[in-house]
Design an enzyme around this catalytic site. Structure first.
Site, mmCIF file in Angstrom:
data_model
loop_
_atom_site.group_PDB
_atom_site.id
_atom_site.type_symbol
_atom_site.label_atom_id
_atom_site.label_comp_id
_atom_site.label_asym_id
_atom_site.label_seq_id
_atom_site.Cartn_x
_atom_site.Cartn_y
_atom_site.Cartn_z
ATOM 1 N N CYS A 103 0.832 -1.211 0.000
ATOM 2 C CA CYS A 103 0.000 0.000 0.000
ATOM 3 C C CYS A 103 0.864 1.257 0.000
ATOM 4 C CB CYS A 103 -0.925 0.004 1.218
ATOM 5 S SG CYS A 103 -1.964 1.474 1.295
ATOM 6 N N CYS B 84 -0.439 4.125 2.145
ATOM 7 C CA CYS B 84 -0.177 3.959 3.583
ATOM 8 C C CYS B 84 1.299 4.185 3.904
ATOM 9 C CB CYS B 84 -0.525 2.545 4.046
ATOM 10 S SG CYS B 84 -2.003 1.850 3.321
ATOM 11 N N ASP B 85 2.188 3.627 3.088
ATOM 12 C CA ASP B 85 3.591 3.527 3.488
ATOM 13 C C ASP B 85 4.559 4.365 2.638
ATOM 14 O OD1 ASP B 85 2.801 1.715 5.418
ATOM 15 O OD2 ASP B 85 3.060 -0.007 4.085
#
Ligand code: NDP
Length: 325
Positions: free
Chosen positions: A136, A139-140
């Site tokens: 992701c 997200c990261d």
């Protein structure tokens, strides 16, 4: 074998299911959440979370889910350590059966079973998860700012992730196993026009290289899918973007699913084609897939469930009055 009854039966305990529970409990619906095989959902297998509103400092995914669960319980949700193995949405109340034989009956059903990222299943991928390997970028990606990053895949997700990563990195490489992408043309156009993205064609990932205990990911071992030639590509961040699998096996034949297996809902709502059955979070959303959007649709599902029950009660009361007069 026990039968549990509730006004709101929620299957799944990620941000969507628990948000539905918080709203449902506060509306007096005494929800039951059946947690499933991965209580807390996908966030329990991530570490740092920096994009869930309300927290100035980085928080941990498992901690966030514990807090959400505690909040849901605090307002009256009953949490069940069970996994649903069959569901019947063809009669009312809706009925689900757990793997130990317990029966759950809900006047409304909220499906929040989520989706799982697909993984390549090659050596190093699991070991280096969270240490350079992620599924992701939204997200990261931020954690790899200024570093060289790689995205693996050739669909819309891979292209969107590559484009997103250019917000953080000047050196993004897309690695794809064929010589053409399946992503939409407009996304491909943006990808090819971007000066900071390189595409490497016809390469399969054999292994993720690096030491999980010392420094994390250092690169990828590749094989050319046409010539068989071996090579290595150095990187500190690799994003596997080869699709997601929604957890909808239970609902096949009962609810409408799209070609990728996601539950179809009425646009802009969590309503399925079956009145009283709602779907929220990643099980119905292949586009946004964020904890905060899942929580949002969970809230919507609870509000719509409450309205469904109120309308049903109104109709029942009207029928009683009509019969009496
Ligand atoms: P897709 O199934 O569309 O694409 C998966 C990609 O991963 C393909 O290019 C495939 O390669 C590649 N792949 C699959 N398995 C492997 C493997 N083992 N090794 C290497 N590569 C592999 O998944 P997406 O997540 O991209 O999209 C899923 C759905 O969600 C689609 O319908 C998509 O349109 C939609 N979506 C829409 C968005 C939007 O509208 N903004 C955003 C994101 C997704 P190959 O091409 O060779 O099969």
């Amino acid at each position: 074998m026990t039968t549990h009854t509730t006004r709101m039966l929620i299957i799944g305990s990620g941000p969507a299911g628990l948000s539905a529970a918080i709203y449902g409990a506060r509306a007096g619906l005494q929800p039951i959440v059946v947690q499933g095989l991965q209580p807390g959902g996908q966030l329990t297998i991530t570490t740092d979370v920096e994009n869930y509103p309300g927290f100035r400092e980085v928080i941990q995914g498992p901690w966030l889910m514990q807090e959400m669960q505690a909040q849901a319980e605090h307002v009256g949700t009953r949490m069940m350590w069970d996994t649903i193995v069959s569901v019947d949405t063809t009669s009312w109340p809706f009925r689900a059966v757990g793997d130990g034989g317990d029966v759950y009956e809900g006047e409304t059903l909220v499906i929040a079973t989520g989706a799982q990222a697909k993984w390549l299943g090659v050596p190093g991928e699991h070991e280096l998860g969270g240490k350079g390997v992620s599924a992701c970028a939204t997200c990261d990606g931020f954690f790899y700012r200024g570093k060289k990053v790689v995205v693996i895949g050739g669909g819309n997700t891979a292209v969107e992730e590559a484009l997103y990563l250019t917000n953080h990195s000047q050196d993004v490489t897309l690695v794809h196993r064929r010589d053409s992408l399946r992503a939409e043309k407009i996304l491909q156009d943006r990808l090819f026009a971007h000066p900071n993205i390189t595409v490497i064609w016809n390469k399969a990932v054999d292994r993720f290289l690096g030491d999980p205990l010392a420094g994390g990911l250092t690169g990828l071992a590749l094989t050319d899918t046409v010539t068989g030639e071996k090579s290595e590509l150095s990187t500190e961040g690799a994003f596997v973007a080869i699709g997601h699998a929604p957890a909808t096996e239970l609902f096949k034949g009962q609810l409408e699913l799209d070609d990728s297996g996601y539950i179809l809902v009425q646009p802009g709502t969590p309503k399925t084609a079956v009145p009283g059955v709602f779907a929220c979070g990643d099980v119905m959303d292949h586009v946004y897939r964020q904890a905060v959007t899942a929580a949002g649709t969970g809230c919507m599902a609870a509000l719509d469930a409450e309205r469904f029950l109120a309308a049903r009660e109104f109709e029942e009361a009207r029928a009683v009055v009509a019969a009496a007069s």
